[in-house]
Design an enzyme around this catalytic site. Structure first.
Site, PDB file in Angstrom:
ATOM      1  CG  HIS A 144      -2.212   1.272   1.312  1.00 46.03           C
ATOM      2  ND1 HIS A 144      -3.231   1.027   1.563  1.00 46.03           N
ATOM      3  CD2 HIS A 144      -1.864   2.292   0.308  1.00 46.03           C
ATOM      4  CE1 HIS A 144      -3.526   2.017   1.908  1.00 46.03           C
ATOM      5  NE2 HIS A 144      -3.122   2.238   0.912  1.00 46.03           N
TER       6      HIS A 144
ATOM      7  CG  HIS B 288      -1.278   6.345  -2.014  1.00 46.03           C
ATOM      8  ND1 HIS B 288      -1.890   6.094  -3.213  1.00 46.03           N
ATOM      9  CD2 HIS B 288      -1.702   5.704  -1.393  1.00 46.03           C
ATOM     10  CE1 HIS B 288      -3.297   5.508  -2.416  1.00 46.03           C
ATOM     11  NE2 HIS B 288      -2.792   5.415  -1.252  1.00 46.03           N
TER      12      HIS B 288
ATOM     13  CG  HIS C  66      -7.570   3.417  -0.404  1.00 49.01           C
ATOM     14  ND1 HIS C  66      -6.995   2.716  -1.534  1.00 49.01           N
ATOM     15  CD2 HIS C  66      -6.766   4.651   0.004  1.00 49.01           C
ATOM     16  CE1 HIS C  66      -5.789   2.927  -1.512  1.00 49.01           C
ATOM     17  NE2 HIS C  66      -5.843   3.888  -0.153  1.00 49.01           N
TER      18      HIS C  66
ATOM     19  CD  GLU D  44      -7.652   6.331   4.258  1.00 48.59           C
ATOM     20  OE1 GLU D  44      -8.142   6.833   3.385  1.00 48.59           O
ATOM     21  OE2 GLU D  44      -6.299   6.912   5.211  1.00 48.59           O
TER      22      GLU D  44
ATOM     23  CG  ASP E 292      -1.148   5.644   2.654  1.00 48.74           C
ATOM     24  OD1 ASP E 292      -2.221   4.878   1.232  1.00 48.74           O
ATOM     25  OD2 ASP E 292      -2.378   6.238   3.994  1.00 48.74           O
ATOM     26  CG  ASP E 293      -0.072   8.874   0.964  1.00 44.19           C
ATOM     27  OD1 ASP E 293      -0.178   8.471  -0.484  1.00 44.19           O
ATOM     28  OD2 ASP E 293      -1.089   8.389   1.197  1.00 44.19           O
TER      29      ASP E 293
HETATM   30  N1  HPA Z   1      -6.750   7.189   1.549  1.00 41.22           N
HETATM   31  C1  HPA Z   1      -7.508   7.468   0.105  1.00 41.22           C
HETATM   32  N2  HPA Z   1      -6.903   7.887  -1.062  1.00 41.22           N
HETATM   33  C2  HPA Z   1      -5.129   8.233  -0.855  1.00 41.22           C
HETATM   34  C3  HPA Z   1      -4.709   7.625   0.393  1.00 41.22           C
HETATM   35  C4  HPA Z   1      -5.378   7.254   1.060  1.00 41.22           C
HETATM   36  O1  HPA Z   1      -4.938   6.997   2.122  1.00 41.22           O
HETATM   37  N3  HPA Z   1      -2.865   8.352  -0.020  1.00 41.22           N
HETATM   38  C5  HPA Z   1      -3.671   8.733  -1.312  1.00 41.22           C
HETATM   39  N4  HPA Z   1      -4.789   8.690  -1.903  1.00 41.22           N
HETATM   40 ZN    ZN Z   2      -3.407   4.353   0.497  1.00 42.50          ZN
END
Ligand code: HPA
Ligand code: ZN
Length: 338
Positions: A16, A18, A196, A199, A277-278
């Site tokens: 996971h 991006h 996704h 969350e 994630d990021d």
């Molecule tokens: N959630 C939704 N969209 C996203 C995320 C995330 O964690 N990271 C980058 N785009």
């Molecule tokens: Zn994500």
């Protein structure tokens, strides 16, 4: 060996991530300067202080703005390469990374420019860094389904270089059911399906992702803990949940890392993994998403081994490769476990 070093050294996969979320401010400034585009920050320090989020949307606004300096094939190459170099040094052996084509095509950057820069870097990463990789094309859920279908059609020119599709961006009010048709077309193209869900959105979105869309893997999925029947179903179907602890902390999905449910999820036998994630925005790459949890939630050696094995077992790798990587983990454990 202490637990932190044990977690850092264990072979693992990231499922996971991006690519646009691995854009470090230093590289952002460098690319902005060479492309002669303005960014609304005077210094790298100022960028970092802006990375203070109360929720997903506040993060996304800054994430899309940052991606705005990426214009040329070389920019997408450099972005991807920088990420691969980081994770290669963290004993990450395999990655399955998302890119958001619409973030770029909506600014007038050609789909081909984006994907070719990324694919070139992924190929070099396999050769020079020994990190194997798959690419996942993610649809933006705040846009409409027709836009996702246009993106799917662009992706079909690269059918074999894309392993699957995902669904990201603003979750609340944009359920998986909004994208049932494009997911069905994506499955027909032979792609794996990720989504996704859960969350910020409710557990109902996870139900939709598994029952209506037929996903192979859920990204995040934290909110499944609200629904015992859903937990049972996820376990029975052995659906992977790609959990992102530092992301959850920074986007206030959890109040504090000490309240992170990863250990609870492991104890219920959910197929969870830990991911970044990021990472440029949330303060840590793969290894920090293991080591930062050791003290706050009492992650043990067995938990770390389970997370590492889950990362390969819920990947889209063929079974022989999964077995080989799990064998690599066993060898590591034989030498380094207490
Ligand atoms: N959630 C939704 N969209 C996203 C995320 C995330 O964690 N990271 C980058 N785009
Ligand atoms: Zn994500």
């Amino acid at each position: 060996m202490d637990l932190k070093r044990f977690a850092e050294g264990i072979p693992k996969a990231e499922l996971h991530l991006h690519l646009e979320g691995s854009f470090e401010p230093e590289l952002m400034f460098e690319i902005a300067a060479r492309n002669k585009v303005d960014i609304p920050y005077a210094s790298i320090e100022e960028v970092k202080t802006a990375y203070n989020f109360n929720n997903l949307q506040e993060f996304l606004d800054i994430y899309y703005a940052g991606a705005g300096v990426l214009l040329k094939k070389r920019d997408f190459y450099d972005l991807t390469w920088a990420y691969l170099e980081k994770v290669a040094a963290e004993n990450v052996k395999h990655v399955e990374v998302f890119f958001d084509p619409q973030t770029h095509t909506h600014r007038g950057v050609e789909f081909d420019v984006v994907i070719e820069g990324i694919l070139d870097a992924l190929k070099d990463g396999e050769k020079k860094l020994e990190v194997s990789s798959y690419l996942i094309m993610s649809y933006l859920r705040h846009l409409d389904e027709d836009d996702a279908i246009r993106t799917l059609k662009q992706g079909l020119a690269y059918r074999d270089e894309i392993i699957g599709v995902g669904l990201d961006s603003s979750e609340k009010g944009n359920p998986p059911s909004k994208f049932a048709e494009v997911f069905s077309m994506s499955k027909e193209a032979g792609w794996k399906l990720c989504c996704h869900a859960g969350e910020e959105g409710p557990s109902e979105y996870i139900w939709e992702a598994i029952d209506l869309i037929g996903v192979d893997r859920i990204d995040h999925g934290n909110r499944c803990l609200d629904d015992p029947k859903l937990i049972e179903r996820l376990i029975e179907m052995e659906i992977g949940l790609t959990i992102c602890p530092l992301s959850n902390d920074k986007l206030q999905v959890v109040d504090d890392l000490s309240e992170h449910p990863l250990k609870t999820m492991l104890s219920k036998n959910l197929k969870v993994t830990s991911n970044s994630d990021d990472p440029a925005y949330f303060g840590g790459y793969m290894n920090r998403n293991f080591t930062d949890l050791i003290e706050p939630i009492g992650l043990t050696e067995d938990d770390i081994i389970r997370l590492a094995k889950n990362s390969f077992e819920t990947s889209f790798l063929p079974v022989n490769k999964i077995a080989a990587y799990c064998g690599m983990i066993d060898d590591y454990v034989n030498v380094h476990a207490t």
